[in-house]
Scaffold this motif. Structure first.
Motif, PDB file in Angstrom:
ATOM      1  N   ASP A 103       0.871  -1.092  -0.019  1.00 37.39           N
ATOM      2  CA  ASP A 103      -0.056   0.006   0.005  1.00 37.39           C
ATOM      3  C   ASP A 103       0.821   1.212  -0.065  1.00 37.39           C
ATOM      4  OD1 ASP A 103      -2.265  -1.512  -0.025  1.00 37.39           O
ATOM      5  OD2 ASP A 103      -2.238  -1.682   2.486  1.00 37.39           O
ATOM      6  N   ASP A 104       0.532   2.199  -0.840  1.00 39.48           N
ATOM      7  CA  ASP A 104       1.209   3.406  -0.911  1.00 39.48           C
ATOM      8  C   ASP A 104       2.439   3.757  -0.883  1.00 39.48           C
ATOM      9  OD1 ASP A 104      -1.577   4.408  -0.486  1.00 39.48           O
ATOM     10  OD2 ASP A 104      -1.311   4.518   1.783  1.00 39.48           O
ATOM     11  N   VAL A 105       3.072   2.737  -1.871  1.00 39.20           N
ATOM     12  CA  VAL A 105       4.378   2.793  -1.980  1.00 39.20           C
ATOM     13  C   VAL A 105       5.070   3.624  -2.848  1.00 39.20           C
ATOM     14  CG1 VAL A 105       6.290   1.261  -3.022  1.00 39.20           C
ATOM     15  CG2 VAL A 105       4.391   0.085  -2.018  1.00 39.20           C
ATOM     16  N   VAL A 106       4.379   4.079  -4.038  1.00 42.08           N
ATOM     17  CA  VAL A 106       4.924   5.275  -5.068  1.00 42.08           C
ATOM     18  C   VAL A 106       3.979   6.330  -4.842  1.00 42.08           C
ATOM     19  CG1 VAL A 106       5.369   5.911  -7.291  1.00 42.08           C
ATOM     20  CG2 VAL A 106       5.982   3.509  -6.658  1.00 42.08           C
ATOM     21  N   PRO A 107       4.541   7.435  -4.216  1.00 40.53           N
ATOM     22  CA  PRO A 107       3.826   8.571  -3.717  1.00 40.53           C
ATOM     23  C   PRO A 107       3.169   9.341  -5.185  1.00 40.53           C
ATOM     24  CG  PRO A 107       6.026   9.196  -3.822  1.00 40.53           C
ATOM     25  CD  PRO A 107       5.957   7.627  -4.056  1.00 40.53           C
ATOM     26  N   ALA A 108       2.221  10.178  -5.071  1.00 38.96           N
ATOM     27  CA  ALA A 108       1.615  10.902  -6.120  1.00 38.96           C
ATOM     28  C   ALA A 108       2.817  11.866  -6.643  1.00 38.96           C
ATOM     29  CB  ALA A 108       0.402  11.787  -5.336  1.00 38.96           C
ATOM     30  N   ASP A 109       3.393  12.344  -5.989  1.00 38.57           N
ATOM     31  CA  ASP A 109       4.589  13.268  -6.491  1.00 38.57           C
ATOM     32  C   ASP A 109       5.960  12.413  -6.830  1.00 38.57           C
ATOM     33  OD1 ASP A 109       5.111  12.744  -3.877  1.00 38.57           O
ATOM     34  OD2 ASP A 109       5.677  15.073  -3.347  1.00 38.57           O
ATOM     35  N   PHE A 110       5.656  11.232  -7.449  1.00 39.52           N
ATOM     36  CA  PHE A 110       6.784  10.595  -7.646  1.00 39.52           C
ATOM     37  C   PHE A 110       8.031  11.300  -8.599  1.00 39.52           C
ATOM     38  CE2 PHE A 110       3.710   9.354 -10.886  1.00 39.52           C
ATOM     39  CZ  PHE A 110       4.601   9.604 -12.055  1.00 39.52           C
ATOM     40  N   LYS A 111       9.424  10.864  -8.268  1.00 37.37           N
ATOM     41  CA  LYS A 111      10.386  11.411  -9.307  1.00 37.37           C
ATOM     42  C   LYS A 111      11.212  10.246 -10.139  1.00 37.37           C
ATOM     43  CE  LYS A 111      10.150  15.422  -7.095  1.00 37.37           C
ATOM     44  NZ  LYS A 111       8.736  15.780  -7.049  1.00 37.37           N
ATOM     45  N   VAL A 112      11.010  10.816 -11.228  1.00 32.70           N
ATOM     46  CA  VAL A 112      11.911   9.636 -12.193  1.00 32.70           C
ATOM     47  C   VAL A 112      13.179   9.320 -11.599  1.00 32.70           C
ATOM     48  CG1 VAL A 112      12.878   9.366 -14.556  1.00 32.70           C
ATOM     49  CG2 VAL A 112      10.733  10.194 -14.156  1.00 32.70           C
ATOM     50  N   GLY A 113      13.680   7.959 -11.505  1.00 27.36           N
ATOM     51  CA  GLY A 113      14.917   7.734 -10.932  1.00 27.36           C
ATOM     52  C   GLY A 113      15.002   7.509  -9.508  1.00 27.36           C
ATOM     53  N   THR A 114      13.866   7.543  -9.035  1.00 29.85           N
ATOM     54  CA  THR A 114      13.677   7.444  -7.394  1.00 29.85           C
ATOM     55  C   THR A 114      13.166   6.012  -7.227  1.00 29.85           C
ATOM     56  OG1 THR A 114      13.256   9.583  -7.006  1.00 29.85           O
ATOM     57  CG2 THR A 114      12.742   8.263  -5.259  1.00 29.85           C
ATOM     58  N   THR A 115      14.092   5.232  -6.273  1.00 34.28           N
ATOM     59  CA  THR A 115      13.595   3.950  -5.753  1.00 34.28           C
ATOM     60  C   THR A 115      12.917   4.137  -4.495  1.00 34.28           C
ATOM     61  OG1 THR A 115      15.378   3.015  -6.888  1.00 34.28           O
ATOM     62  CG2 THR A 115      14.461   1.592  -5.222  1.00 34.28           C
ATOM     63  N   TYR A 116      11.536   3.535  -4.531  1.00 34.63           N
ATOM     64  CA  TYR A 116      10.714   3.575  -3.437  1.00 34.63           C
ATOM     65  C   TYR A 116      10.573   1.812  -2.918  1.00 34.63           C
ATOM     66  CZ  TYR A 116       9.181   7.696  -5.376  1.00 34.63           C
ATOM     67  OH  TYR A 116       9.525   9.233  -5.596  1.00 34.63           O
ATOM     68  N   LYS A 117      10.846   1.742  -1.606  1.00 34.48           N
ATOM     69  CA  LYS A 117      10.869   0.471  -1.128  1.00 34.48           C
ATOM     70  C   LYS A 117       9.662   0.069  -0.429  1.00 34.48           C
ATOM     71  CE  LYS A 117      15.773   0.513  -0.381  1.00 34.48           C
ATOM     72  NZ  LYS A 117      16.952   0.731   0.358  1.00 34.48           N
ATOM     73  N   SER A 118       9.295  -1.306  -0.381  1.00 33.41           N
ATOM     74  CA  SER A 118       8.159  -1.494   0.206  1.00 33.41           C
ATOM     75  C   SER A 118       8.312  -1.817   1.439  1.00 33.41           C
ATOM     76  CB  SER A 118       7.616  -3.005  -0.391  1.00 33.41           C
ATOM     77  OG  SER A 118       8.578  -4.043  -0.080  1.00 33.41           O
ATOM     78  N   GLU A 119       7.293  -1.601   2.524  1.00 27.88           N
ATOM     79  CA  GLU A 119       7.325  -1.821   3.902  1.00 27.88           C
ATOM     80  C   GLU A 119       7.236  -3.219   4.089  1.00 27.88           C
ATOM     81  OE1 GLU A 119       8.376   0.538   6.075  1.00 27.88           O
ATOM     82  OE2 GLU A 119       8.634   1.831   4.380  1.00 27.88           O
ATOM     83  N   GLU A 120       7.915  -3.832   4.794  1.00 28.76           N
ATOM     84  CA  GLU A 120       7.510  -5.472   5.316  1.00 28.76           C
ATOM     85  C   GLU A 120       7.120  -5.343   6.638  1.00 28.76           C
ATOM     86  OE1 GLU A 120       7.289  -8.117   3.359  1.00 28.76           O
ATOM     87  OE2 GLU A 120       7.554  -7.111   1.646  1.00 28.76           O
TER      88      GLU A 120
END
Length: 120
Positions: A103-120
């Motif tokens: 849930d909610d991994v990639v934000p609305a204001d995502f940036k190209v080249g940015t890595t978003y990690k899942s919360e486990e």
């Protein structure tokens, strides 16, 4: 008979619990070409001997899951006629049947080249 049904239910829950606890971390990197109507992601799933088979996305405020397509470069993409609404939830199925929702991994204001990690 009721006790055997309970035992089966407990065993099924234990398998589900172990499956979730053993889930590999997932990283979502926003790739070039992503904008308000298109989202392209490299998805890193670090589970030896397994890979992503299916990835779907749910926009903020929606109940509908939308399929991403894997291109020839291994990037998962979704293209829309209207702006996509983040933050985005992802659900996946791996080749070996592992299932997970993030849930909610990639934000609305995502940036190209940015890595978003899942919360486990």
């Amino acid at each position: 008979m009721a006790s055997s049904s309970r035992m089966l239910a407990v065993a099924a829950l234990a398998v589900l619990f172990v499956g979730v606890m053993c889930a590999a971390p997932v990283e979502f990197t926003v790739e070039k070409g992503s904008d308000e109507k298109n989202l392209a992601l490299s998805i890193e799933y670090n589970k030896e001997g397994d890979s992503m088979a299916e990835v779907v996305l749910k926009e903020h405020g929606s109940n509908e899951w939308l399929a991403l397509k894997k291109n020839g470069d291994g990037v998962w993409e979704i293209k829309s006629d209207k702006p996509l609404k983040g933050p985005f939830n992802f659900r996946f199925v791996s080749e070996k049947g592992m299932r997970n929702v993030f849930d909610d991994v990639v934000p609305a204001d995502f940036k190209v080249g940015t890595t978003y990690k899942s919360e486990e």
